[in-house]
Design a protein around this motif. Sequence first.
Motif: not given
Length: 433
Positions: A190-198
């Motif tokens: 999901n977008p939240t996990k993506l933000q965290a990864a970045v």
Amino acid sequence: TKENEESTKNEETKQKENILTKEEGKTEVGEIKPGINLQGYCTNADCLTAKIKLLVWANLGFGDVSFASDKTSFCCPACKQTTVTLVVKAIFFNSEYSISFFGSTPMKGNYYQSSHRINSGLSYQLKARKIKQHATSLEDLIARSEAAMTMVKPSKVGDKARLLEKIRYDYNGDYNQVFNIGSFTILCDNPTKLQAAVAVMKDDRFNFTVSEDEDFFQRQSKTHYKFHNIKLYLPKYDVYIEMQATLKSFTTLQGYTVIENPKLSHLFYEHIQAWKSTNSEDEEMKKASDKTLTKINDIICEWIDDKEIHNIGILKPPQLSKKSEAEINGNIPLKMAHFVYEQLCTFAPEKKKGKAIYVTLYEYYKKYVIGDKYPASCADFALLLQEARKQEMEEDIAIAQALETYIPLQANNYPHIDTNDNEKQETFDCYQY
Ligand SMILES: [Zn+2]
């Protein structure tokens, strides 16, 4: 009541917070863009930013610039006049840069967002280049990329023939514009996990520099794929590698994708990538092919809505009849006709995105492979027959009269029983008619 009072208080603080953030936002006008960005004050008497002394961003892009910090004439983002006469700060964004003031040795770097204070009264020289590899040959680049990738994750560089083709067509032969030799993809739920990864990648504890940061979720990339792209610089090997983060629902990576027929878009791309059209007919089909590929990516990445499909039998393109395999492979329009025909015959999508891709592909096939005037499917063919028959029947008076006396029969799933109750049951004795 007490509850009401509290909620009113909350509203008040919320409003205050809103005003505060708005005021904070107001202190800067404009935004930073790739290349050189200079922050300063506009002195145009008619400019609103000058009246209330707001800081503005002047975007210079890639290139070289020299200036005395208090005698500048850069373009103001608010009034569009070259009246930014005092510069106080410089930010390099997504570039390889150098900065020096009079007499000093240049400071070089490639951090994706590098901020520098500009002192009053000094002369500065700034340079910014788009991120590029520093390899001396493609072999050199491959060797560095492979070495760098073993630091991140073990992998081998893929098909070199395809790589050479890509460099030739996409980068005009300049291998130093290639970043995906060493690359890895992070798939997020999901977008939240993506933000965290970045955010983790941007953390400066690692042995690399984040040199370019591009977010293709908010704005569309050239291919319309939705991903967050980061270029990482590994000083040890003097090479850039690429990290892409995307959502699982958007990927076409084999083994991870939830898209039906995930290879379709890439195969489609491979077929048309090297296409240099020589006549206007080919040119039209080439443009339509590019558009169709974009539409397919739009569906995969949810830029556009899904479409409905119905069962249709696909008719073979007539231009392929009596053509040998060599003839087809030597001609891109024929190759595309064959490829799309095969895809339409074998691809049986069941999910929303798959169906939408199928419809897009069929529309392309109907219009540009078969041609609008001819039937592309059995459904089209039946429609044409029906229209032809209708016309014939209207012309035939005997049939027209017969049609007027035609009694429609209603079919039931229960049998006709020869009793008087039949009127209620609404069945008919066919022998009577
Ligand atoms: Zn201005």
